[in-house]
Each structure stands twice: as C-alpha cells, then as structure tokens.
Scaffold this active site. Structure first.
Site, PDB file in Angstrom:
ATOM      1  N   ASP A  83       0.839  -1.201   0.000  1.00  0.00           N
ATOM      2  CA  ASP A  83       0.000   0.000   0.000  1.00  0.00           C
ATOM      3  C   ASP A  83       0.878   1.257   0.000  1.00  0.00           C
ATOM      4  OD1 ASP A  83      -2.177  -1.685   0.246  1.00  0.00           O
ATOM      5  OD2 ASP A  83      -2.305  -1.451   2.427  1.00  0.00           O
TER       6      ASP A  83
HETATM    7  N1  URA Z   1      -1.213  -5.843   4.072  1.00  0.00           N
HETATM    8  C1  URA Z   1      -1.694  -4.589   4.065  1.00  0.00           C
HETATM    9  O1  URA Z   1      -2.704  -4.309   4.702  1.00  0.00           O
HETATM   10  N2  URA Z   1      -1.034  -3.668   3.350  1.00  0.00           N
HETATM   11  C2  URA Z   1       0.104  -3.933   2.656  1.00  0.00           C
HETATM   12  O2  URA Z   1       0.664  -3.034   2.048  1.00  0.00           O
HETATM   13  C3  URA Z   1       0.593  -5.234   2.688  1.00  0.00           C
HETATM   14  C4  URA Z   1      -0.084  -6.178   3.403  1.00  0.00           C
END
Ligand code: URA
Length: 240
Positions: A105
C-alpha cells in the site's frame, strides 16, 4: 553471447554510475581475464569474461534483481500521473523493464523486490506457492484475547473472506504496540483487514521478509541494492 562495453557491464552490475565505473577502469582497478583493462569502451563477453573490480569477481546476470526499502508515500506502480512511484526511486536509465513483485500500500514501508524477471515474479506471487511474508505493524486499540489463535485457525474478515492460517505475535522488541504478522498469501490490505477483524487499527506497517529474503537493515527508506547471488538462490528455491 552478449558482448558489451566494459563500463556498461560494470554499471549494469551496480558497481556505480557509468561515469563512476569509467573512472574506476581508467584508474586500473579492473581486470578482465587477469589483465588490467583501462579502456572503458573495451568489449567483453558478459557471460564468459572474468571481470574483477578491486579484487572482487563480478558476475553478469542477464536479469536484474533489487531489494528496495519502500518508503511511505509512494505507490507500487511503474508510472502514475498523480503519485510518485517506486520505480521513480531508481535512476531513469535503470528503469526500463523493471517492475515490482507484488504490491505494498502507499503508506506501507519495507521490502519490495524489483526485477525484470516475470517468471520468478509469477512463481513468488502464485497463491499455490505459499511464500511467507513477514510484516511488522504498530497497532492501536485492544486486540481480542484469542487474536493469535484466530489468525492461526484461518481468520474470517469482516466481509466474510476466510484467510489462510497466519501467525500473529507480540513484538515487544519493536515497541509496546507492535506485532509481527506472517502471511502466506497476499489479499488486498490483508494485514490491516486482519488486524481490524480482531479489534485493532494498523497505524504503521512495514514488510521485513519475503520468501526467505530479509530486508537489509542498512538500506535507508527509498534506497535499493542488487540482490546477492546467495539471496537470489534463496528466492528462486522458494519460487519452485
Ligand atoms: N497488508 C496490508 O494491509 N497492506 C500492505 O501493504 C501489505 C499487506
């Protein structure tokens, strides 16, 4: 056999920028097949030549593999109209053909593999391979007492999605409200949604391991380095 200029080969091997490696070659720091080569334009057989810089043998890889410490605030994409991307952390001349394996993310930090090897990427991301991913998360709120057991049993998310068994442990070495989460799959916002399902809110998240590859603590956020031969072997074994 790929024959290429010596300076191009050394830059490709991440020994420095084209300009820097030219200076190294002119300074007599590079041997090709046992003989000092001072001409940056000398053509070498990238597969067969023994190239040594400052006493260290350099090995040509037809494909490129980098470990990036992704900072928060950049998106996992090659190009984007509105946001900075992970690929923009690489010099422009290196970017062609590279992409990120999987996705973090925008606000997630940590280990991202950047490569031009589509087959390895596919193997590592395949749901059938169960490649371990380890995350460290700072969490607000009180987790339910059986949170770890629910992770281990295969947690059901708020929307009904059932996750594969995963590991959740307190991480007092990182701070009071930190946990370590080990997953074997990669659903959308998975760590955040799993923590939410057991009563918490993730306020900081970073990935520290992927398929046996560990984030190099010497890499500052935004920095990258080529994988070592040993690291690459580890990863390719996971991808099988
Ligand atoms: N899980 C999440 O919530 N975000 C990420 O970026 C990776 C795994």
């Amino acid at each position: 056999m790929p024959r290429m200029r010596l300076d191009k080969l050394l830059a490709h091997l991440n020994c420095g920028s084209r300009k820097e490696v030219q200076a190294m070659i002119r300074a007599g720091r590079v041997q090709v097949d046992g003989v000092t080569e001072r001409d940056p334009a000398a053509k070498v057989d990238a597969d067969a030549a023994q190239v040594v810089l400052d006493g260290q043998a350099q090995h040509y890889q037809a494909q490129r593999y980098y470990m990036l410490n992704k900072p928060a605030g950049v998106i996992t994409a090659s190009r984007d109209e509105r946001h900075d991307t992970v690929l923009e952390l690489f010099p422009e001349e290196m970017r062609r053909g590279l992409f990120a394996v999987g996705r973090l993310d925008k606000d997630t930090e940590g280990l991202l593999l950047i490569t031009d090897d589509g087959a390895l990427s596919h193997a590592l991301m395949s749901p059938a391979r169960h490649v371990d991913k380890v995350y460290e998360a700072e969490v607000e709120g009180e987790l339910v007492p059986d949170a770890a057991a629910r992770f281990a049993a295969g947690l059901e998310l708020k929307d009904g999605t059932v996750c594969r068994p995963a590991q959740l442990e307190a991480a007092p070495d990182l701070g009071e409200n930190w946990v370590r989460v080990t997953l074997r799959e990669g659903k959308y916002h998975q760590v955040k949604r799993m923590i939410a399902a057991v009563g918490g809110v993730v306020v900081r998240l970073r990935r520290v391991e992927l398929g046996g590859l560990t984030l190099d603590p010497a890499l500052a956020p935004g920095a990258f380095r080529a994988l070592t031969a040993q690291e690459l072997t580890l990863l390719t074994q996971q991808g099988k």
